[in-house]
Design an enzyme around this catalytic site. Structure first.
Site, PDB file in Angstrom:
ATOM      1  N   LYS A  87       0.841  -1.203   0.000  1.00  0.00           N
ATOM      2  CA  LYS A  87       0.000   0.000   0.000  1.00  0.00           C
ATOM      3  C   LYS A  87       0.878   1.256   0.000  1.00  0.00           C
ATOM      4  O   LYS A  87       0.611   2.209  -0.722  1.00  0.00           O
ATOM      5  CB  LYS A  87      -0.888   0.034   1.251  1.00  0.00           C
ATOM      6  CG  LYS A  87      -2.052  -0.923   1.247  1.00  0.00           C
ATOM      7  CD  LYS A  87      -2.900  -0.632   2.470  1.00  0.00           C
ATOM      8  CE  LYS A  87      -4.097  -1.549   2.560  1.00  0.00           C
ATOM      9  NZ  LYS A  87      -4.935  -1.220   3.735  1.00  0.00           N
ATOM     10  N   ASP A 112      -8.988   1.978   4.321  1.00  0.00           N
ATOM     11  CA  ASP A 112      -9.533   0.648   4.551  1.00  0.00           C
ATOM     12  C   ASP A 112     -10.170   0.204   3.251  1.00  0.00           C
ATOM     13  O   ASP A 112     -10.806   1.002   2.551  1.00  0.00           O
ATOM     14  CB  ASP A 112     -10.545   0.638   5.695  1.00  0.00           C
ATOM     15  CG  ASP A 112     -10.729  -0.769   6.233  1.00  0.00           C
ATOM     16  OD1 ASP A 112      -9.713  -1.451   6.488  1.00  0.00           O
ATOM     17  OD2 ASP A 112     -11.878  -1.213   6.401  1.00  0.00           O
TER      18      ASP A 112
HETATM   19  P1  IMP Z   1      -7.154  -3.439   4.719  1.00  0.00           P
HETATM   20  O1  IMP Z   1      -7.561  -2.239   3.994  1.00  0.00           O
HETATM   21  O2  IMP Z   1      -5.660  -3.505   4.892  1.00  0.00           O
HETATM   22  O3  IMP Z   1      -7.900  -3.666   6.003  1.00  0.00           O
HETATM   23  O4  IMP Z   1      -7.462  -4.646   3.747  1.00  0.00           O
HETATM   24  C1  IMP Z   1      -8.543  -5.537   3.895  1.00  0.00           C
HETATM   25  C2  IMP Z   1      -8.278  -6.779   3.103  1.00  0.00           C
HETATM   26  O5  IMP Z   1      -8.353  -6.481   1.717  1.00  0.00           O
HETATM   27  C3  IMP Z   1      -6.920  -7.450   3.317  1.00  0.00           C
HETATM   28  O6  IMP Z   1      -7.114  -8.840   3.235  1.00  0.00           O
HETATM   29  C4  IMP Z   1      -6.090  -6.974   2.174  1.00  0.00           C
HETATM   30  O7  IMP Z   1      -5.101  -7.922   1.814  1.00  0.00           O
HETATM   31  C5  IMP Z   1      -7.135  -6.822   1.081  1.00  0.00           C
HETATM   32  N1  IMP Z   1      -6.771  -5.736   0.170  1.00  0.00           N
HETATM   33  C6  IMP Z   1      -6.647  -4.419   0.474  1.00  0.00           C
HETATM   34  N2  IMP Z   1      -6.276  -3.727  -0.620  1.00  0.00           N
HETATM   35  C7  IMP Z   1      -6.171  -4.638  -1.616  1.00  0.00           C
HETATM   36  C8  IMP Z   1      -5.793  -4.529  -2.981  1.00  0.00           C
HETATM   37  O8  IMP Z   1      -5.451  -3.473  -3.520  1.00  0.00           O
HETATM   38  N3  IMP Z   1      -5.790  -5.681  -3.672  1.00  0.00           N
HETATM   39  C9  IMP Z   1      -6.136  -6.885  -3.130  1.00  0.00           C
HETATM   40  N4  IMP Z   1      -6.478  -7.040  -1.872  1.00  0.00           N
HETATM   41  C10 IMP Z   1      -6.493  -5.912  -1.110  1.00  0.00           C
END
Ligand code: IMP
Length: 195
Positions: A12, A68
């Protein structure tokens, strides 16, 4: 001008830094000296993004933002959505999450899905929100080794490859996070950042 990005996710960080350009420098949690696991217990992407940004703001009193992201799958009534990170259980891996989704979609014809990102920015004590979304579909098996999370099973609408088969630059030209980050970027161009 410095902004802390409240994430421990190196993918990210790299994606957002590539989009943000030179006007403001993005400080990672590691660079800030924060090694805590930031809680995300909200019921919406917006709640979680704000919770993460507030966690950093309350402790370090700096301008900061957090994102998020959720993957919403139509045939699963929008799941995993806000529960995307721990869809297969508390300490699960991305592989576990992917396998759970593929299992639930076995023999399901409707593969429509949408990635959504909400960014919460705390700037001079005020909250701002930026959203990005991209439509696509869940393919039947994993493809590609780039990116992270659900990237190997998500194929954006109008493309013949998954996010995990794209370079970071390609993903950044269309992704949910890129769209939200561009909105953040546009907003910041209009602001005077005091700290
Ligand atoms: P968070 O935003 O880090 O809480 O992500 C939530 C979930 O979505 C996690 O399992 C991340 O690996 C997945 N995720 C977040 N952004 C992406 C992306 O750009 N591509 C694929 N999976 C994502």
């Amino acid at each position: 001008m410095k902004l802390v990005f409240a994430t421990n996710n190196a993918h990210k960080l790299s994606e957002v830094r590539a989009i943000a350009g030179a006007r403001f420098s993005i400080i990672s949690l590691q660079e800030l000296g924060c090694f805590n696991e930031i809680p995300e217990t909200g019921d919406t992407l917006t709640d979680n993004a704000l919770q993460k940004a507030k966690y950093i703001h309350d402790r370090f009193h700096c301008n900061c933002f957090a994102d998020d992201t959720g993957l919403e799958i139509e045939a699963l009534a929008g799941r995993p959505g806000v529960y995307s990170a721990r869809y297969a259980g508390e300490h699960c891996s991305s592989q576990d999450n992917i396998q759970k989704v593929l299992h639930e979609l076995q023999d399901v014809a409707n593969r429509k899905a949408c990635f959504k990102t909400v960014i919460a920015l705390i700037l001079d004590g005020k909250n701002y929100f930026f959203e990005g979304a991209i439509e696509g579909e869940i393919i039947e098996d994993i493809k590609g080794s780039q990116g992270f999370g659900y990237d190997p099973i998500f194929k954006p609408l109008g493309y013949d490859k998954t996010f995990a088969e794209m370079t970071e630059a390609e993903k950044n030209s269309i992704s949910h996070r890129a769209l939200a980050t561009k909105k953040l970027n546009d907003f910041l161009q209009t602001c005077h950042i005091s700290k």
